[in-house]
Design a protein around this motif. Sequence first.
Motif, PDB file in Angstrom:
ATOM      1  N   THR A 371      58.465   8.480  73.282  1.00 39.20           N
ATOM      2  CA  THR A 371      59.048   9.544  72.467  1.00 39.20           C
ATOM      3  C   THR A 371      59.972  10.450  73.265  1.00 39.20           C
ATOM      4  N   SER A 372      59.587  10.808  74.492  1.00 38.06           N
ATOM      5  CA  SER A 372      60.410  11.730  75.280  1.00 38.06           C
ATOM      6  C   SER A 372      61.764  11.117  75.611  1.00 38.06           C
ATOM      7  N   LYS A 373      61.756   9.849  76.007  1.00 37.18           N
ATOM      8  CA  LYS A 373      63.012   9.188  76.334  1.00 37.18           C
ATOM      9  C   LYS A 373      63.847   8.964  75.076  1.00 37.18           C
ATOM     10  N   GLY A 374      63.184   8.659  73.968  1.00 37.68           N
ATOM     11  CA  GLY A 374      63.908   8.523  72.708  1.00 37.68           C
ATOM     12  C   GLY A 374      64.572   9.821  72.305  1.00 37.68           C
ATOM     13  N   SER A 375      63.891  10.944  72.542  1.00 37.00           N
ATOM     14  CA  SER A 375      64.457  12.254  72.237  1.00 37.00           C
ATOM     15  C   SER A 375      65.704  12.509  73.078  1.00 37.00           C
ATOM     16  N   SER A 376      65.646  12.152  74.352  1.00 31.65           N
ATOM     17  CA  SER A 376      66.797  12.345  75.223  1.00 31.65           C
ATOM     18  C   SER A 376      67.995  11.529  74.740  1.00 31.65           C
ATOM     19  N   LEU A 377      67.726  10.287  74.301  1.00 30.75           N
ATOM     20  CA  LEU A 377      68.800   9.445  73.788  1.00 30.75           C
ATOM     21  C   LEU A 377      69.428  10.064  72.549  1.00 30.75           C
ATOM     22  N   MET A 378      68.603  10.605  71.662  1.00 27.90           N
ATOM     23  CA  MET A 378      69.122  11.223  70.436  1.00 27.90           C
ATOM     24  C   MET A 378      69.966  12.460  70.762  1.00 27.90           C
ATOM     25  N   VAL A 379      69.529  13.218  71.760  1.00 26.67           N
ATOM     26  CA  VAL A 379      70.285  14.397  72.177  1.00 26.67           C
ATOM     27  C   VAL A 379      71.662  13.987  72.706  1.00 26.67           C
ATOM     28  N   CYS A 380      71.684  12.943  73.515  1.00 26.25           N
ATOM     29  CA  CYS A 380      72.967  12.475  74.058  1.00 26.25           C
ATOM     30  C   CYS A 380      73.915  12.031  72.947  1.00 26.25           C
ATOM     31  N   ALA A 381      73.366  11.557  71.830  1.00 26.31           N
ATOM     32  CA  ALA A 381      74.192  11.068  70.728  1.00 26.31           C
ATOM     33  C   ALA A 381      74.972  12.184  70.041  1.00 26.31           C
ATOM     34  N   ILE A 382      74.654  13.446  70.350  1.00 27.24           N
ATOM     35  CA  ILE A 382      75.415  14.571  69.800  1.00 27.24           C
ATOM     36  C   ILE A 382      76.870  14.516  70.270  1.00 27.24           C
ATOM     37  N   VAL A 383      77.152  13.665  71.244  1.00 27.75           N
ATOM     38  CA  VAL A 383      78.532  13.489  71.719  1.00 27.75           C
ATOM     39  C   VAL A 383      79.442  13.002  70.592  1.00 27.75           C
ATOM     40  N   GLY A 384      78.854  12.568  69.479  1.00 36.89           N
ATOM     41  CA  GLY A 384      79.660  12.239  68.305  1.00 36.89           C
ATOM     42  C   GLY A 384      80.524  13.401  67.861  1.00 36.89           C
ATOM     43  N   GLY A 385      80.069  14.616  68.127  1.00 40.12           N
ATOM     44  CA  GLY A 385      80.866  15.800  67.811  1.00 40.12           C
ATOM     45  C   GLY A 385      82.112  15.911  68.658  1.00 40.12           C
ATOM     46  N   ALA A 386      82.192  15.124  69.727  1.00 43.38           N
ATOM     47  CA  ALA A 386      83.394  15.075  70.560  1.00 43.38           C
ATOM     48  C   ALA A 386      84.314  13.939  70.125  1.00 43.38           C
ATOM     49  N   VAL A 387      83.714  12.775  69.833  1.00 46.81           N
ATOM     50  CA  VAL A 387      84.496  11.558  69.607  1.00 46.81           C
ATOM     51  C   VAL A 387      85.069  11.479  68.193  1.00 46.81           C
ATOM     52  N   ILE A 388      84.232  11.699  67.175  1.00 48.94           N
ATOM     53  CA  ILE A 388      84.678  11.523  65.780  1.00 48.94           C
ATOM     54  C   ILE A 388      85.786  12.513  65.404  1.00 48.94           C
ATOM     55  N   PRO A 389      85.672  13.815  65.734  1.00 54.27           N
ATOM     56  CA  PRO A 389      86.782  14.722  65.410  1.00 54.27           C
ATOM     57  C   PRO A 389      88.087  14.336  66.106  1.00 54.27           C
ATOM     58  N   LEU A 390      87.996  13.869  67.348  1.00 52.03           N
ATOM     59  CA  LEU A 390      89.214  13.449  68.057  1.00 52.03           C
ATOM     60  C   LEU A 390      89.857  12.263  67.351  1.00 52.03           C
ATOM     61  N   PHE A 391      89.044  11.284  66.968  1.00 54.56           N
ATOM     62  CA  PHE A 391      89.565  10.132  66.227  1.00 54.56           C
ATOM     63  C   PHE A 391      90.156  10.576  64.892  1.00 54.56           C
ATOM     64  N   SER A 392      89.460  11.510  64.207  1.00 50.55           N
ATOM     65  CA  SER A 392      89.958  12.020  62.924  1.00 50.55           C
ATOM     66  C   SER A 392      91.285  12.745  63.102  1.00 50.55           C
ATOM     67  N   GLY A 393      91.457  13.409  64.249  1.00 52.61           N
ATOM     68  CA  GLY A 393      92.718  14.079  64.532  1.00 52.61           C
ATOM     69  C   GLY A 393      93.876  13.101  64.630  1.00 52.61           C
ATOM     70  N   PHE A 394      93.642  11.967  65.287  1.00 51.49           N
ATOM     71  CA  PHE A 394      94.671  10.929  65.353  1.00 51.49           C
ATOM     72  C   PHE A 394      95.019  10.415  63.950  1.00 51.49           C
ATOM     73  N   VAL A 395      93.987  10.222  63.127  1.00 44.77           N
ATOM     74  CA  VAL A 395      94.216   9.753  61.757  1.00 44.77           C
ATOM     75  C   VAL A 395      94.992  10.792  60.958  1.00 44.77           C
ATOM     76  N   ALA A 396      94.637  12.079  61.117  1.00 45.09           N
ATOM     77  CA  ALA A 396      95.326  13.147  60.399  1.00 45.09           C
ATOM     78  C   ALA A 396      96.799  13.215  60.770  1.00 45.09           C
ATOM     79  N   ASP A 397      97.109  12.964  62.026  1.00 42.76           N
ATOM     80  CA  ASP A 397      98.514  12.963  62.450  1.00 42.76           C
ATOM     81  C   ASP A 397      99.302  11.843  61.785  1.00 42.76           C
ATOM     82  N   LYS A 398      98.609  10.768  61.411  1.00 38.61           N
ATOM     83  CA  LYS A 398      99.274   9.616  60.802  1.00 38.61           C
ATOM     84  C   LYS A 398      99.376   9.733  59.280  1.00 38.61           C
ATOM     85  N   ILE A 399      98.290  10.158  58.621  1.00 37.06           N
ATOM     86  CA  ILE A 399      98.256  10.116  57.153  1.00 37.06           C
ATOM     87  C   ILE A 399      97.955  11.468  56.503  1.00 37.06           C
TER      88      ILE A 399
END
Length: 432
Positions: A371-399
């Motif tokens: 459970t503890s290691k699984g929790s750490s993995l889930m916490v690291c997945a918050i990096v989606g807040g960095a990647v998805i908005p950046l990708f969405s920004g590229f899409v917004a510039d196009k369409i």
Amino acid sequence: MELTTTQSISGGPETTNMKALSTATVLFFMWGFLTCLNDILIPHLKMVFELSYAQAMLIQFAFFSSYFVFAIPSGKLVDFIGYKRTMIAGLLTMAVGALLFLPAASLAAFPLFLAALVVLAAGITALQVAANPYVANLGPQRTASSRLNLAQAFNSLGTTVAPYLGSALILGAAVEAPKLGSLTQAALQQFRAQQASTVRLPYLGIAGLLMLLAVALAVIKLPPMGGLTQDFRPDARGSSWGALLGHPQLLLGAVGIFLYVGAEVTIGSFLVNYMHLPEISGFTETVAARYVSIYWFGAMIGRFVGSAVLQKVKTSKLLALAATAACLLVLLSMLSSGHTAMWSILSVGLFNSIMFPSIFTLGIANLGELTSKGSSLMVCAIVGGAVIPLFSGFVADKIGVQHALMVAAVCYVYIVVFGLRGDHSATEHRAA
């Protein structure tokens, strides 16, 4: 956004220490406030530095990447110096990050703003890693979830207040941008320095408040954390990181956290520019920023309502329903205009409310000693807040911004599927 850390408790206190809980809720409020203030920085710095949407989203990329980089080291810091000292270190690091906004504004340098955000977010990460299990252990185990929900409600209060104050202190002090292409290089740099300076006073005040909180926390006598099992210890119970690969529900949950945080941050980051569009609302950026508070207020209300509904409805089923509603609202906003488009996208916040804790809970279910290691993995997945908005920004510039919301809609589709699979996965596990 808040981290949730799983812990085991033995011999915990019989009553909740209200003084310590009150102190902790102030910390929850502060990191919610500072996280959401990015939604105001994005349109402001986009105008000041003539950024594309993708470039503006580097603000969220710099901020949320810190979760991935500093989550596990912060847990190790807790092991080394303890919960209280880690919270103090987090506050002081946040103060340093806020102070770095001053030279960034004086020099009108966008890379310096990004560096300041990395330092600020590193402090927030340390604060979260320490504060969540601390709050959970301030009283009886049976009321741990209730205490966390209460503290996280103050986190949502911070995200609700930040856009309103940010619109007044940062966007309200800005002036209409001239045709920057007609300015000389010296005049352009002077204009940028003048406009960037609107962040100086707010972040100077924030730095001072953070340092005061650090001093207050150092002075206040807090109860010991007896019986708490640390989560970020590298070899707890001899379990192996490789063993996590045998738990597909955890891996799917980590993807869910990645996509959910990405969708939530993407929508919040676009809101000011979105409502500024003539075909949506045509609001000025200052007025639009105030409406961002509604998005986050919905998340706060939804958290209270959701906590009651979850007493009677399965987590996986409610998660699927909430994600379905969020996806449909995003699609409605994309396919409409005017107030329909505006209010439908603002309403998404209400259904976002229960997603993070629900995905987290389903992802770490039945992990046992992992459970503890699984929790750490889930916490690291918050990096989606960095990647998805950046990708969405590229899409917004196009369409365009409105159609770029499709990225968030796709994220919610995955969460619907994950929620529907939740019951099936749990049944499989019991049968095994």
